[in-house]
Motif scaffolding. Structure first.
Motif, PDB file in Angstrom:
ATOM      1  N   GLY A  89       0.808  -1.215   0.000  1.00  0.00           N
ATOM      2  CA  GLY A  89       0.000   0.000   0.000  1.00  0.00           C
ATOM      3  C   GLY A  89       0.837   1.258   0.000  1.00  0.00           C
ATOM      4  O   GLY A  89       0.347   2.338   0.314  1.00  0.00           O
ATOM      5  N   SER A  92       0.111   2.661  -5.526  1.00  0.00           N
ATOM      6  CA  SER A  92      -1.131   2.018  -5.956  1.00  0.00           C
ATOM      7  C   SER A  92      -1.032   1.623  -7.423  1.00  0.00           C
ATOM      8  O   SER A  92      -0.367   2.290  -8.211  1.00  0.00           O
ATOM      9  N   SER A  97      -5.584  -5.365  -9.346  1.00  0.00           N
ATOM     10  CA  SER A  97      -5.779  -5.146  -7.920  1.00  0.00           C
ATOM     11  C   SER A  97      -4.895  -6.077  -7.108  1.00  0.00           C
ATOM     12  O   SER A  97      -4.378  -7.066  -7.620  1.00  0.00           O
ATOM     13  N   GLN A  99      -4.981  -8.053  -3.263  1.00  0.00           N
ATOM     14  CA  GLN A  99      -5.776  -8.344  -2.080  1.00  0.00           C
ATOM     15  C   GLN A  99      -4.909  -9.051  -1.064  1.00  0.00           C
ATOM     16  O   GLN A  99      -4.092  -9.904  -1.418  1.00  0.00           O
ATOM     17  N   SER A 103      -9.179  -9.099   1.211  1.00  0.00           N
ATOM     18  CA  SER A 103      -9.718  -7.741   1.213  1.00  0.00           C
ATOM     19  C   SER A 103      -8.670  -6.833   0.579  1.00  0.00           C
ATOM     20  O   SER A 103      -7.473  -7.071   0.742  1.00  0.00           O
ATOM     21  N   PRO A 104      -9.123  -5.812  -0.148  1.00  0.00           N
ATOM     22  CA  PRO A 104      -8.168  -5.003  -0.904  1.00  0.00           C
ATOM     23  C   PRO A 104      -7.158  -4.322   0.012  1.00  0.00           C
ATOM     24  O   PRO A 104      -7.463  -3.995   1.158  1.00  0.00           O
ATOM     25  N   VAL A 105      -5.963  -4.120  -0.534  1.00  0.00           N
ATOM     26  CA  VAL A 105      -4.906  -3.442   0.209  1.00  0.00           C
ATOM     27  C   VAL A 105      -5.280  -1.976   0.373  1.00  0.00           C
ATOM     28  O   VAL A 105      -5.716  -1.333  -0.567  1.00  0.00           O
ATOM     29  N   THR A 106      -5.143  -1.469   1.596  1.00  0.00           N
ATOM     30  CA  THR A 106      -5.405  -0.046   1.827  1.00  0.00           C
ATOM     31  C   THR A 106      -4.086   0.714   1.777  1.00  0.00           C
ATOM     32  O   THR A 106      -3.019   0.099   1.741  1.00  0.00           O
ATOM     33  N   GLU A 107      -4.186   2.035   1.803  1.00  0.00           N
ATOM     34  CA  GLU A 107      -2.973   2.838   1.773  1.00  0.00           C
ATOM     35  C   GLU A 107      -2.165   2.577   3.044  1.00  0.00           C
ATOM     36  O   GLU A 107      -2.715   2.651   4.148  1.00  0.00           O
ATOM     37  N   ASP A 109      -0.948  -0.232   4.313  1.00  0.00           N
ATOM     38  CA  ASP A 109      -1.721  -1.281   4.970  1.00  0.00           C
ATOM     39  C   ASP A 109      -1.062  -1.734   6.277  1.00  0.00           C
ATOM     40  O   ASP A 109       0.123  -2.034   6.313  1.00  0.00           O
ATOM     41  N   THR A 110      -1.865  -1.760   7.338  1.00  0.00           N
ATOM     42  CA  THR A 110      -1.302  -2.107   8.654  1.00  0.00           C
ATOM     43  C   THR A 110      -1.053  -3.610   8.811  1.00  0.00           C
ATOM     44  O   THR A 110      -0.449  -4.026   9.785  1.00  0.00           O
ATOM     45  N   ARG A 111      -1.544  -4.402   7.854  1.00  0.00           N
ATOM     46  CA  ARG A 111      -1.287  -5.839   7.971  1.00  0.00           C
ATOM     47  C   ARG A 111       0.119  -6.204   7.493  1.00  0.00           C
ATOM     48  O   ARG A 111       0.585  -7.314   7.672  1.00  0.00           O
TER      49      ARG A 111
END
Lengths: 309, 268
Positions: A89, A92, A97, A99, A103-107, A109-111
């Protein structure tokens, strides 16, 4: 660097992350390893001149399984780091895409946790405080301190915990950077040539260290490297990014996966294995390096090649 | 592994002469003392007429005289007060404006050109306007000093924030920092050294603008002392004012310098 140290560390890490309520835990650190899925991903960099937009990646489709170590190989400038940054993230995609865990990667991403090519430590903080930066949000002060101490022990920097980054060597800084990424206890660990700047011996030690950590807490690892041996030593699977030849003298713009191979055997692998040597030759050929020995009639399958080669 | 060595076993490193504290202080005083001697000699030998350049003793007498009348303390106090209030106000506003313009692209586009144009206005150009608007009271001087202190802080902060290592900011964001937390953890410490050098510039400029304000419209202060002594031809008092301005400026700068040293060892 024993496996038992790594095990206790992962237990502490889990405790540190688990100490927070479940709600906070879902948003930050996690014990789980996540799958990463790239679907027809493309990235084009806008250029200064309107007509000269530069395609870097195209049509990358790939599934990384939870707990897998995937090495991304490629020539310099082929988009390896871009692929990794998109997964985390930090960038972009222009098409397709990514995932993580469906679930889609967010900006930002905290994961994910990122180990950068450079250490990128904050120069005004001590090594310990820099590692603490990686701790997931909601970690209690006490658990956090214990976790940082364990990680510093793991990367062999306990004696330097109170030093500033400017006062330690480049290799130590890189180790501190790795410890910071591990402190996140991430579902996906993204490593961008983490050992590229290290000397050869430190690099081998760090590879073993990474394997210890992974064995103790099997997270998903995406490892960008230009070192074929490193990829073979660490990865379950290797993808080779490169430009696809569409005509004898023309390549399609933008890199995509041109080779994908599963590395045989279980880790830790014998660094001198002949089987790996064969794969190494193939990967080097894929990177455009002449192996200077392909035509000498050695069976290109398993088995130890016999003298004379 | 130098830290495992006991201090006594560490080889004694000879510090160069120029980095010793005593040598630095003595060396810095050398030139003023030489100037004083030359000054005294020139008046004793009659190289310059006393009406052009009073002797050091006469300047000293003028100082004591002003002190006895209570004017000296009053002027120094009022000037210092104006500088400090104006400097703090200007510096705080400069910090805020610099942070805004340095961090936000939109603020940069909207405010930077206007602020750049205002900055180009010479300090004396503000004086008539400020006197008409704010009269001869304290406000007009403090506002002028604040204008003087604002721009060095604004410029250095905005530039420094623009040039914070993008890699570090990205690393901070990748580890979950954002907004105020990102600012206090990464951007602010990164710019602390340049902010402090901006503050030092601002302080020097504040004294500059103070004298401009007091020369043109004041009934107290060192600038007023300069202006009134110029009209009366009291060269001894002019010299008193100049020497006091030099000492005060150097003193306030030295205080900020101590703070700067501390900040650089802590953040850089």
């Amino acid at each position: 660097m024993s496996a038992s140290t790594a095990t206790t560390t992962s237990a502490r890490l889990a405790a540190a992350a688990g100490g927070a309520p479940g709600r906070a835990r879902a948003a930050t650190g996690t014990d789980a390893a996540f799958a990463v899925e790239f679907a027809r991903l493309g990235r084009t960099f806008a250029a200064t001149a309107p007509a000269s937009a530069r395609p870097v990646l195209r049509d990358v489709s790939l599934t990384v399984h939870p707990g897998e170590v995937l090495a991304i190989l490629g020539t310099s400038g082929c988009g390896k780091s871009t692929l990794l940054r998109i997964a985390g993230g930090l960038d972009s995609p222009s098409a397709g895409s990514v995932q993580i865990d469906d679930s889609p990667v967010t900006e930002f991403d905290t994961r994910c946790a990122v180990g950068f090519q450079e250490p990128r430590l904050l120069p005004w903080r001590t090594v310990a405080a820099n590692v603490a930066l990686g701790l997931p949000r909601g970690t209690t002060r006490h658990a956090g301190r214990a976790c940082v101490a364990e990680l510093l022990e793991l990367v062999g920097l306990t004696a330097f915990a109170g030093h500033r980054p400017a006062a330690i060597s480049g290799g130590m800084a890189q180790r501190a950077s790795l410890a910071r990424a591990l402190a996140r206890n991430p579902g996906v660990l993204l490593l961008d040539e983490p050992f590229g700047a290290l000397d050869a011996l430190t690099r081998l030690k760090m590879q073993d260290l990474l394997l210890d950590v992974h064995a103790a807490a099997p997270t998903t690892v995406l490892l960008v490297t230009h070192d074929v041996d490193e990829a073979l030593q660490l990865a379950d699977r290797i993808i080779l990014l490169g430009q696809e030849q569409v005509a004898p003298d023309a390549a399609a713009p933008g890199a995509t996966i041109v080779q994908e191979l599963t590395v045989p055997g279980n880790r830790p692998r014998d660094r001198g294995s002949a089987e790996l040597a064969e794969l190494r030759g193939r990967l080097l050929a894929g990177l455009g390096i002449d192996r200077h020995g392909d035509a000498r009639g050695v069976a290109s399958s398993t088995g130890i090649p016999h003298f004379p080669y | 592994m130098t830290e495992t060595l006991a201090p006594s076993t560490a080889p004694a490193v000879r510090r160069p002469l120029t980095s010793r504290r005593g040598v630095r202080i003595l060396g810095g005083l050398l030139l003023p003392v030489l100037i004083l001697i030359a000054w005294q000699l020139s008046s004793v030998l009659g190289l310059v007429s006393v009406s052009q350049l009073p002797s050091p003793a006469m300047v000293w007498i003028a100082t004591v005289d002003l002190f006895d009348r209570g004017e000296l303390t009053l002027y120094v106090a009022i000037s210092t007060q104006r500088v400090l209030i104006g400097f703090v106000a200007g510096a705080v506003l400069g910090l805020i404006a610099g942070a805004l313009v340095g961090l936000s692209r939109a603020a940069d586009v909207l405010f930077a050109p206007t602020l750049g144009a205002i900055r180009a206005v010479p300090s004396l150009a503000w004086v008539p306007l400020l006197i008409i608007w704010l009269k001869y009271g304290e406000e007009s001087k403090i506002v002028l000093v604040a204008i003087g202190a604002f721009f060095p802080v604004y410029t250095t902060v905005a530039l420094a924030l623009r040039h914070v290592d993008r890699h570090l900011v990205e690393a901070g964001r990748a580890f979950g920092l954002r907004g105020v937390k990102l600012f206090t953890a990464v951007q602010l410490p990164a710019v602390v050294p340049s902010v402090i050098s901006g503050l030092r510039l601002a302080l020097a400029q504040a004294w500059l603008f103070l004298v401009a304000a007091e020369l043109l419209g004041a009934s107290m202060g060192l600038g007023y002392l300069l202006s009134i002594s110029g009209t009366n031809g009291r060269i001894d008092r002019i010299l008193v004012a100049i020497i006091l301005l030099a000492l005060l400026g150097k003193l306030t700068d030295a205080i900020l310098g101590v703070f700067e040293k501390y900040a650089i060892t802590k953040w850089a």
